[in-house]
Design an enzyme around this catalytic site. Structure first.
Site, mmCIF file in Angstrom:
data_model
loop_
_atom_site.group_PDB
_atom_site.id
_atom_site.type_symbol
_atom_site.label_atom_id
_atom_site.label_comp_id
_atom_site.label_asym_id
_atom_site.label_seq_id
_atom_site.Cartn_x
_atom_site.Cartn_y
_atom_site.Cartn_z
ATOM 1 N N HIS A 266 -32.105 80.136 28.371
ATOM 2 C CA HIS A 266 -32.366 78.950 29.195
ATOM 3 C C HIS A 266 -33.641 79.060 30.025
ATOM 4 O O HIS A 266 -33.991 78.118 30.728
ATOM 5 C CB HIS A 266 -31.189 78.696 30.143
ATOM 6 C CG HIS A 266 -29.910 78.349 29.459
ATOM 7 N ND1 HIS A 266 -29.813 77.356 28.505
ATOM 8 C CD2 HIS A 266 -28.643 78.871 29.583
ATOM 9 C CE1 HIS A 266 -28.561 77.273 28.081
ATOM 10 N NE2 HIS A 266 -27.837 78.185 28.705
ATOM 11 N N ASP A 323 -23.759 80.186 21.676
ATOM 12 C CA ASP A 323 -23.359 80.031 23.072
ATOM 13 C C ASP A 323 -22.867 78.592 23.267
ATOM 14 O O ASP A 323 -23.348 77.664 22.611
ATOM 15 C CB ASP A 323 -24.559 80.311 23.968
ATOM 16 C CG ASP A 323 -24.201 80.402 25.429
ATOM 17 O OD1 ASP A 323 -24.174 81.528 25.959
ATOM 18 O OD2 ASP A 323 -23.964 79.347 26.050
ATOM 19 N N HIS A 325 -23.472 76.653 25.555
ATOM 20 C CA HIS A 325 -24.541 75.836 26.116
ATOM 21 C C HIS A 325 -25.725 75.784 25.152
ATOM 22 O O HIS A 325 -26.056 76.774 24.501
ATOM 23 C CB HIS A 325 -24.998 76.396 27.465
ATOM 24 C CG HIS A 325 -23.903 76.494 28.477
ATOM 25 N ND1 HIS A 325 -23.196 77.659 28.694
ATOM 26 C CD2 HIS A 325 -23.383 75.563 29.311
ATOM 27 C CE1 HIS A 325 -22.296 77.447 29.640
ATOM 28 N NE2 HIS A 325 -22.377 76.188 30.024
ATOM 29 N N ASP A 415 -19.289 82.660 26.212
ATOM 30 C CA ASP A 415 -18.668 81.634 27.034
ATOM 31 C C ASP A 415 -18.020 80.517 26.224
ATOM 32 O O ASP A 415 -17.451 79.584 26.798
ATOM 33 C CB ASP A 415 -19.672 81.050 28.031
ATOM 34 C CG ASP A 415 -20.961 80.606 27.357
ATOM 35 O OD1 ASP A 415 -21.029 80.646 26.124
ATOM 36 O OD2 ASP A 415 -21.905 80.229 28.081
#
Length: 436
Positions: A266, A323, A325, A415
Site C-alpha cells: 500500500h 491480501d 485489501h 487478513d
C-alpha cells in the site's frame, strides 16, 4: 506469510505430431516385426541418452532473529506478536535445524537478510517523502543507528551473522525453553525524556504524505530511528530475495525466495498507507526486471555487493496478490507497462480500504503498453474456501498460459482468513473470511 518470488520454467511439449496420432492407431498399425525393431531402437537410445535426473527446486528463506526483532518492535502496534510467533513456529517445526543439517538441507537454505540503503528506497520513493521518515542525523546510514532505537530482547543473543555465510540456525533450534519463552516477553521501554520528543510537521503535510491514522508519524527520536531501520530492513530483505533469482550468492542457486516480513503493497512513491511506509514489493519487482544490469546492486545494500555468477533477465513478471485489501500501490507503479501483469484478489466495497481503487474496470493505463495488463478480481461477499480456490485456480492458470511469465511474485496477506482481528474482530478460524 507475506511475500515470495519464484522463477517459471516452460516445459517442452511433444508437438503437433504426437497430439494428432492416438495411442490406439500406433498399436493397430504396428506388427510384431515393427515392435521388435522399435524395442531395439529404444534400447539403443536409452544407452546413448540416459534419463536425466530431475532438478530439485532450491528454496531460500530470508530470515534471521535480529530481522524478526526489528519487524516486531516497529510494527507491534498492528502486528502484535505475529512476527515472534512466526519465529517460534519455524523453530519448533524444525525448519532451522532441518535446513542446516537435516532432511530439508537438500533444497532449503536460510539466509540472513541484507539491509537496504536510502539509495535503494529512492529507486521508487520521492526524496521529500523519505526526508520525513529519515532521522536527520543518519543520512541513510543504518550502521549509525543508536542502540536505544531497538529494545534488546532480554535473555537471548542477536543471531545475525556475516552476510556472506548461510546462517547457522541450529543455534536457534537448540535454544532452551526459558530463552525461547523470552521471545514473547518484550520489555516495556521507559517514557522517553522530554527532549527526545519530535515536533511533527503540520497536519497538512502529514495528510499529503499519508503519515496519519494507520501510518502515524513517529513522535520521538527513538521511534523515528526504529521506523527508519524497519524501512531499510524490509526493503533490503525483499531486494535481497529478488536478487537471488537473478544472481547467485556463492553456492546458493535459488528458484524460490521467501521473505515473510515483506509484502508492503500500500506504500506509494510519495505516500504511506495501510500500515505500509515503503514498498518492498515494487523494489523487488524492479530488481527482477533489471537483473541483466551488472551494477544494479551498487549502493543498494549496506553489506558487500552480491557476487553474480549468473545473469538472468526477467521481462515478464506476474504479480499475484491475495491480501483481502487491493494492491493499490503495486497497481499504480506498473499501470503503464506490459512487463508486469498485476492480478489482485480482494474485497471491493464502499468504504473498505482502499476505497479509491480495486474495481474490475481498472485494466491498465489507456493508450499505453500497460492497457490490458492489470486484473482486479473483487471477491463476492462471504466467499468460502472452495469458491475462492475455484476462482483463483481458473484465473491464475489462465494468466500463466496467456502471459507466459518469466517469474512470479506472490503477496500472501493473511487478513483474508476467517476471524482476522483487523477485518472481522476475532482470531479463531482458518478459512477464508466472511468479509471476503
Amino acid at each position: 506469510a507475506r511475500s515470495s518470488m519464484s522463477k517459471m520454467r516452460s516445459a517442452a511439449s511433444d508437438g503437433e505430431a504426437s497430439s494428432s496420432v492416438s495411442k490406439d492407431s500406433l498399436l493397430g498399425t504396428a506388427g510384431p516385426r515393427d515392435i521388435s525393431t522399435r524395442d531395439k531402437h529404444d534400447q539403443q537410445h536409452s544407452r546413448k541418452h540416459p534419463p536425466t535426473k530431475k532438478k530439485t527446486i532450491q528454496i531460500s528463506l530470508i530470515h534471521s532473529l535480529s530481522h524478526t526483532q526489528i519487524l516486531h518492535e516497529a510494527m507491534e502496534f498492528i502486528h502484535r506478536d505475529r512476527d515472534v510467533l512466526l519465529q517460534a513456529l519455524l523453530k519448533w517445526c524444525g525448519i532451522f535445524h532441518g535446513a542446516h543439517r537435516g532432511a530439508l538441507s537438500s533444497f532449503l537454505s536460510v539466509l540472513p537478510p541484507k539491509v537496504g540503503t536510502r539509495k535503494l528506497l529512492e529507486r521508487f520513493h520521492d526524496g521529500e517523502y523519505l526526508d520525513l521518515l529519515e532521522p536527520p542525523s543518519l543520512k541513510g546510514d543504518a550502521s549509525n543507528l543508536p542502540s536505544e532505537c531497538c529494545q534488546s530482547m532480554e535473555g537471548h543473543q542477536d543471531l545475525s551473522c556475516n552476510s556472506n555465510d548461510t546462517i547457522h540456525m541450529e543455534e536457534q533450534s537448540e535454544v532452551d525453553d526459558n530463552e525461547a519463552s523470552n521471545l514473547f516477553k518484550i520489555p516495556l521501554s521507559p517514557p522517553p525524556p522530554v527532549e527526545s520528543y519530535l515536533q511533527p510537521p503540520s497536519d497538512e503535510i502529514l495528510s499529503k504524505y499519508g503519515l496519519e491514522d494507520d501510518c502515524p508519524y513517529p513522535l520521538t527520536r527513538q521511534a523515528q530511528t526504529l521506523l527508519w531501520k524497519y524501512c531499510l530492513a524490509i526493503s533490503g530483505a525483499s531486494w535481497h530475495a529478488a536478487s537471488l533469482l537473478t544472481a547467485s550468492e556463492h553456492k546458493h542457486q535459488t528458484d524460490v525466495a521467501i521473505h515473510w516480513g515483506g509484502g508492503r503493497h500500500h506504500a506509494h512513491a510519495n505516500k504511506a498507507g495501510g500500515f505500509c511506509y515503503v514498498s518492498d514489493v515494487v523494489l523487488a519487482i524492479q530488481r527482477l526486471l533489471h537483473g541483466h544490469d551488472g551494477g544494479i546492486d551498487d549502493g543498494m545494500l549496506e553489506a558487500d555487493r552480491i557476487s553474480i555468477q549468473r545473469n538472468i533477465s526477467f521481462r515478464r513478471i506476474l504479480y499475484i496478490d491475495i491480501d483481502i485489501h487491493h494492491a493499490d500501490a503495486v497497481q499504480a507503479a506498473f499501470y503503464d507497462t506490459d512487463q508486469v501483469l498485476t492480478a489482485s484478489f480482494h474485497r471491493h466495497s464502499p468504504g473498505f480500504f482502499p476505497s479509491c481503487s480495486g474495481s474490475s474496470r481498472e485494466k491498465g493505463e489507456a493508450a499505453t503498453r500497460g492497457f490490458g495488463y492489470n486484473l482486479n478480481v473483487p471477491l463476492p461477499a462471504g466467499v468460502g474456501d472452495v469458491q475462492f480456490l475455484r476462482i483463483y485456480r481458473k484465473t491464475v492458470f489462465g494468466l500463466v498460459k496467456a502471459y507466459d511469465p518469466h517469474a512470479v511474485v506472490l503477496c500472501v496477506g493473511a487478513d483474508g482468513l476467517e476471524g482476522d482481528e483487523l477485518v472481522s474482530g476475532g482470531l479463531d478460524g482458518e478459512s477464508v473470511s466472511g468479509e471476503g
